[in-house]
Design a protein around this motif. Structure first.
Motif, PDB file in Angstrom:
ATOM      1  N   GLU A 171      -7.815   9.870  -8.156  1.00 38.82           N
ATOM      2  CA  GLU A 171      -8.947   9.658  -9.060  1.00 38.82           C
ATOM      3  C   GLU A 171      -9.075   8.213  -9.537  1.00 38.82           C
ATOM      4  O   GLU A 171     -10.170   7.685  -9.632  1.00 38.82           O
ATOM      5  N   GLY A 172      -7.941   7.573  -9.842  1.00 43.29           N
ATOM      6  CA  GLY A 172      -7.971   6.227 -10.392  1.00 43.29           C
ATOM      7  C   GLY A 172      -8.263   5.146  -9.377  1.00 43.29           C
ATOM      8  O   GLY A 172      -8.509   3.997  -9.721  1.00 43.29           O
ATOM      9  N   VAL A 173      -8.248   5.546  -8.091  1.00 44.78           N
ATOM     10  CA  VAL A 173      -8.444   4.578  -7.013  1.00 44.78           C
ATOM     11  C   VAL A 173      -9.928   4.546  -6.642  1.00 44.78           C
ATOM     12  O   VAL A 173     -10.574   5.594  -6.567  1.00 44.78           O
ATOM     13  N   SER A 174     -10.462   3.352  -6.431  1.00 38.60           N
ATOM     14  CA  SER A 174     -11.881   3.220  -6.103  1.00 38.60           C
ATOM     15  C   SER A 174     -12.119   3.406  -4.605  1.00 38.60           C
ATOM     16  O   SER A 174     -11.580   2.666  -3.778  1.00 38.60           O
ATOM     17  N   PHE A 184       0.817  -1.210   0.000  1.00 40.05           N
ATOM     18  CA  PHE A 184       0.000   0.000   0.000  1.00 40.05           C
ATOM     19  C   PHE A 184       0.857   1.268   0.000  1.00 40.05           C
ATOM     20  O   PHE A 184       0.362   2.336  -0.342  1.00 40.05           O
ATOM     21  N   MET A 204     -14.491  -0.885   1.664  1.00 35.49           N
ATOM     22  CA  MET A 204     -14.756  -2.310   1.900  1.00 35.49           C
ATOM     23  C   MET A 204     -13.502  -2.989   2.451  1.00 35.49           C
ATOM     24  O   MET A 204     -13.567  -3.785   3.391  1.00 35.49           O
ATOM     25  N   PHE A 205     -12.364  -2.646   1.839  1.00 34.53           N
ATOM     26  CA  PHE A 205     -11.106  -3.256   2.242  1.00 34.53           C
ATOM     27  C   PHE A 205     -10.788  -2.935   3.705  1.00 34.53           C
ATOM     28  O   PHE A 205     -10.438  -3.825   4.485  1.00 34.53           O
ATOM     29  N   LYS A 227       2.081   7.174  -4.822  1.00 27.47           N
ATOM     30  CA  LYS A 227       1.588   7.584  -6.142  1.00 27.47           C
ATOM     31  C   LYS A 227       0.511   8.673  -6.007  1.00 27.47           C
ATOM     32  O   LYS A 227       0.525   9.659  -6.746  1.00 27.47           O
ATOM     33  N   PRO A 252       3.523   2.104  -2.062  1.00 29.62           N
ATOM     34  CA  PRO A 252       3.633   2.730  -3.389  1.00 29.62           C
ATOM     35  C   PRO A 252       2.326   3.374  -3.864  1.00 29.62           C
ATOM     36  O   PRO A 252       2.368   4.367  -4.591  1.00 29.62           O
ATOM     37  N   GLN A 253       1.172   2.821  -3.423  1.00 30.59           N
ATOM     38  CA  GLN A 253      -0.096   3.444  -3.825  1.00 30.59           C
ATOM     39  C   GLN A 253      -0.277   4.796  -3.132  1.00 30.59           C
ATOM     40  O   GLN A 253      -0.673   5.776  -3.758  1.00 30.59           O
ATOM     41  N   LYS A 293      -8.609  10.354  -0.685  1.00 26.61           N
ATOM     42  CA  LYS A 293      -9.735  10.258  -1.628  1.00 26.61           C
ATOM     43  C   LYS A 293     -10.757  11.363  -1.327  1.00 26.61           C
ATOM     44  O   LYS A 293     -11.311  11.968  -2.239  1.00 26.61           O
ATOM     45  N   MET A 307     -13.717   0.404  -3.072  1.00 22.93           N
ATOM     46  CA  MET A 307     -12.730  -0.632  -2.788  1.00 22.93           C
ATOM     47  C   MET A 307     -12.100  -0.428  -1.418  1.00 22.93           C
ATOM     48  O   MET A 307     -12.065  -1.338  -0.594  1.00 22.93           O
ATOM     49  N   PHE A 308     -11.629   0.810  -1.158  1.00 19.35           N
ATOM     50  CA  PHE A 308     -10.879   1.016   0.073  1.00 19.35           C
ATOM     51  C   PHE A 308     -11.758   1.039   1.321  1.00 19.35           C
ATOM     52  O   PHE A 308     -11.305   0.649   2.406  1.00 19.35           O
TER      53      PHE A 308
END
Lengths: 88, 88
Positions: free
Chosen positions: B37-40, B23, B46-47, B29, B25-26, B84, B43-44
């Motif tokens: 923007e490209g990250v959902s 996580f 729920m994760f 980035k 490097p994400q 986000k 997703m995060f």
């Protein structure tokens, strides 16, 4: 190893359902926008390798939740890696 | 619950190191591009919820690897969720 009690396996399966299915909206977002630009390739390569090791760990400790979760998570991470190479 | 053998804990700690540090490097980035923007978000969210449940699971089965990994992973997922909201 002693088997893990059912009540704890249920928490594990719920955890597994959440962490595993969390990758679905990310795959969907990449597919919909036809872009994986915002996603880190390094992240998913490291994550995939780690999930494979968690799979061995889950198998050893006889954890149904961990085994099932890690097989599915590895597959979804692999789809993201595929898109990252394909769309670049 | 019987303690998990050291050799298996080492595989677990290696797995933990990979999935947890993936996580970084994400986060880097997102921080570098000042865009999440490209990250959902779905997703995060729920994760993160799933990782909290894995944490309880790891504590119950006395897994050092799972406990440590899930505390750090939850923190990194929370940073991504924060970005986000902040960068939107």
């Amino acid at each position: 190893m002693k088997a893990i009690p059912l009540s704890i396996e249920i928490i594990g399966l719920l955890a597994a359902t959440l962490t595993t299915s969390s990758f679905v909206p990310q795959v969907y977002k990449i597919w919909k926008t036809k872009s994986a630009e915002g996603v880190s390739l390094t992240m998913f390569l490291m994550f995939f390798s780690g999930v494979i090791l968690w799979l061995f760990y889950g198998l050893y400790i006889h954890s149904v939740a961990m085994t099932v979760a890690n097989v599915i998570t590895a597959s979804l991470a692999l789809i993201i890696i595929y898109y990252k190479f394909k769309l670049k």
